[in-house]
Design a protein around this motif. Structure first.
Motif, PDB file in Angstrom:
ATOM      1  N   ALA A 257       0.821  -1.210   0.000  1.00 30.33           N
ATOM      2  CA  ALA A 257       0.000   0.000   0.000  1.00 30.33           C
ATOM      3  C   ALA A 257       0.856   1.261   0.000  1.00 30.33           C
ATOM      4  N   SER A 258       2.084   1.153   0.533  1.00 32.11           N
ATOM      5  CA  SER A 258       2.971   2.323   0.568  1.00 32.11           C
ATOM      6  C   SER A 258       3.388   2.754  -0.833  1.00 32.11           C
ATOM      7  N   HIS A 259       3.167   1.889  -1.826  1.00 32.28           N
ATOM      8  CA  HIS A 259       3.472   2.222  -3.220  1.00 32.28           C
ATOM      9  C   HIS A 259       2.237   2.746  -3.957  1.00 32.28           C
ATOM     10  N   CYS A 260       1.136   2.888  -3.222  1.00 33.38           N
ATOM     11  CA  CYS A 260      -0.129   3.322  -3.819  1.00 33.38           C
ATOM     12  C   CYS A 260      -0.570   4.644  -3.199  1.00 33.38           C
ATOM     13  N   ASP A 261      -1.608   5.231  -3.763  1.00 33.77           N
ATOM     14  CA  ASP A 261      -2.114   6.499  -3.242  1.00 33.77           C
ATOM     15  C   ASP A 261      -3.033   6.302  -2.039  1.00 33.77           C
ATOM     16  N   ILE A 262      -3.829   5.217  -2.081  1.00 32.72           N
ATOM     17  CA  ILE A 262      -4.837   4.973  -1.053  1.00 32.72           C
ATOM     18  C   ILE A 262      -4.767   3.528  -0.591  1.00 32.72           C
ATOM     19  N   PHE A 263      -4.926   3.321   0.702  1.00 38.32           N
ATOM     20  CA  PHE A 263      -5.050   1.987   1.282  1.00 38.32           C
ATOM     21  C   PHE A 263      -6.399   1.930   1.992  1.00 38.32           C
ATOM     22  N   ILE A 264      -7.287   1.030   1.535  1.00 38.04           N
ATOM     23  CA  ILE A 264      -8.612   0.903   2.143  1.00 38.04           C
ATOM     24  C   ILE A 264      -8.693  -0.418   2.900  1.00 38.04           C
ATOM     25  N   THR A 265      -8.938  -0.331   4.197  1.00 35.33           N
ATOM     26  CA  THR A 265      -9.073  -1.511   5.042  1.00 35.33           C
ATOM     27  C   THR A 265     -10.087  -1.245   6.144  1.00 35.33           C
ATOM     28  N   ASN A 266     -10.842  -2.274   6.497  1.00 34.86           N
ATOM     29  CA  ASN A 266     -11.776  -2.163   7.622  1.00 34.86           C
ATOM     30  C   ASN A 266     -11.271  -2.902   8.849  1.00 34.86           C
ATOM     31  N   ASP A 267     -10.032  -3.337   8.791  1.00 33.89           N
ATOM     32  CA  ASP A 267      -9.389  -3.986   9.928  1.00 33.89           C
ATOM     33  C   ASP A 267      -8.769  -2.900  10.805  1.00 33.89           C
ATOM     34  N   ASP A 268      -9.348  -2.674  11.982  1.00 29.45           N
ATOM     35  CA  ASP A 268      -8.872  -1.591  12.849  1.00 29.45           C
ATOM     36  C   ASP A 268      -7.408  -1.746  13.231  1.00 29.45           C
ATOM     37  N   ARG A 269      -6.993  -2.987  13.489  1.00 32.33           N
ATOM     38  CA  ARG A 269      -5.601  -3.217  13.891  1.00 32.33           C
ATOM     39  C   ARG A 269      -4.641  -2.877  12.761  1.00 32.33           C
TER      40      ARG A 269
END
Length: 317
Positions: free
Chosen positions: A275-287
């Motif tokens: 994700a660090s190579h992308c613009d957006i990281f979408i996750t619903n995992d709070d941790r």
């Protein structure tokens, strides 16, 4: 715009027609957004690692999961291959990639005997180390430590160099497969690192040898940073891979939003790296979200981390 989706997002998009109305609207909006011609959505080997664990339990649904990811990503793959200095962006059929990873599962030996056997059986040179005994004082000391007894059971009984090697080999396997063992190990490691805070000699060492400014608090992270193993970054290694994974893991060790499952934790770190190579990281995992945000903040990475219901944050990007 490149958007990296956690597996939990792919899963909800796959089940979109079965969702309750409010959640269905949320994911319909997300699907519309990522379907835009200006948006690219990749998959990675971290997704495949997640799916492999599910495949081991129940392989029935795997083809459906793969088809869904293939449809959304169009087989765009981001992957850090072994011995490569940079990640690869390329088209790779997700079914072919998944099957190749399934084939790799049988490559790993479960015991030290299997690892060094090479068809030689008892004639394998590794068995010579059975004749080399460990110092009695050291064995006596670890036999009195609660966690050491879990970590070195065969060593305490047989007292040989071979048994020490065997226990260490079994130890790294247990960390990945036994959730309770990993939890105990992490608690022990956190306790050991935290205990260094009150040691005046340790604090002085950190200040004098690691150039940490005196005005900074000697917290968990600074101590862990000072005493972590120093890996040699080889010419073909991707240095950013080590930085992201190590930073993510150190935040996990701090205990807040921590993961009790080593494999989950590592793959979340791997998702964060990609994700660090992308613009957006979408996750619903709070941790994962918390540790990804903290990792990006510490390493000055500009990737925005959001949940699926925060898609409105992307409208002005």
């Amino acid at each position: 715009m490149i958007i990296y989706l956690d597996l939990n997002i792919f899963d909800r998009l796959e089940k979109i027609d079965l969702l309750e109305e409010e959640e269905k609207t949320e994911y319909t909006n997300l699907l519309t957004f990522i379907s835009n011609d200006n948006v690219e959505v990749p998959y990675s080997n971290a997704h495949l690692n997640d799916l492999l664990r599910g495949w081991k339990k129940n392989p029935i649904y795997i083809d459906g999961h793969l088809m869904n990811i293939q449809k959304l990503t169009k087989d765009l793959c981001i992957c850090q291959y072994w011995g490569e200095r940079n990640i690869w962006w390329h088209k790779r059929d997700i079914f072919e990639f998944f099957n190749s990873k399934k084939d790799e599962l049988d490559l790993f030996d479960e015991t030290l005997d299997e690892l060094f056997d090479f068809g030689l059986g008892d004639k394998s040179p590794i068995h010579l180390t059975k004749k080399l005994l460990l110092p009695e004082q050291w064995v006596s000391k670890i036999s009195k430590d609660k966690f050491a007894k879990l970590m070195f059971p065969t060593t305490i009984l047989e007292k040989s160099l071979y048994s020490l090697f065997a226990d260490l080999y079994s130890f790294q396997i247990k960390l990945k497969s036994d959730y309770s063992f990993y939890k105990l190990f992490k608690a022990q490691l956190s306790k050991s690192i935290s205990s260094l805070k009150g040691n005046k000699d340790v604090v002085n060492y950190i200040r004098n040898n690691d150039q940490i400014p005196k005005h900074l608090k000697n917290d968990f992270f600074s101590i862990a940073e000072a005493y972590k193993p120093r890996f040699e970054i080889k010419e073909n290694d991707n240095e950013s891979y080590y930085k992201v994974i190590e930073t993510f893991y150190t935040f996990d060790l701090q205990g807040y939003k921590s993961d009790a499952n080593f494999n989950n934790m590592f793959d979340d770190g791997l998702h964060t790296f990609y994700a660090s190579h992308c613009d957006i990281f979408i996750t619903n995992d709070d941790r994962c979200k918390y540790k990804a945000e903290k990792t990006f903040e510490k390493l000055n990475i500009k990737t925005l981390v959001i949940k699926s219901n925060e898609i409105n944050k992307l409208k002005n990007l």
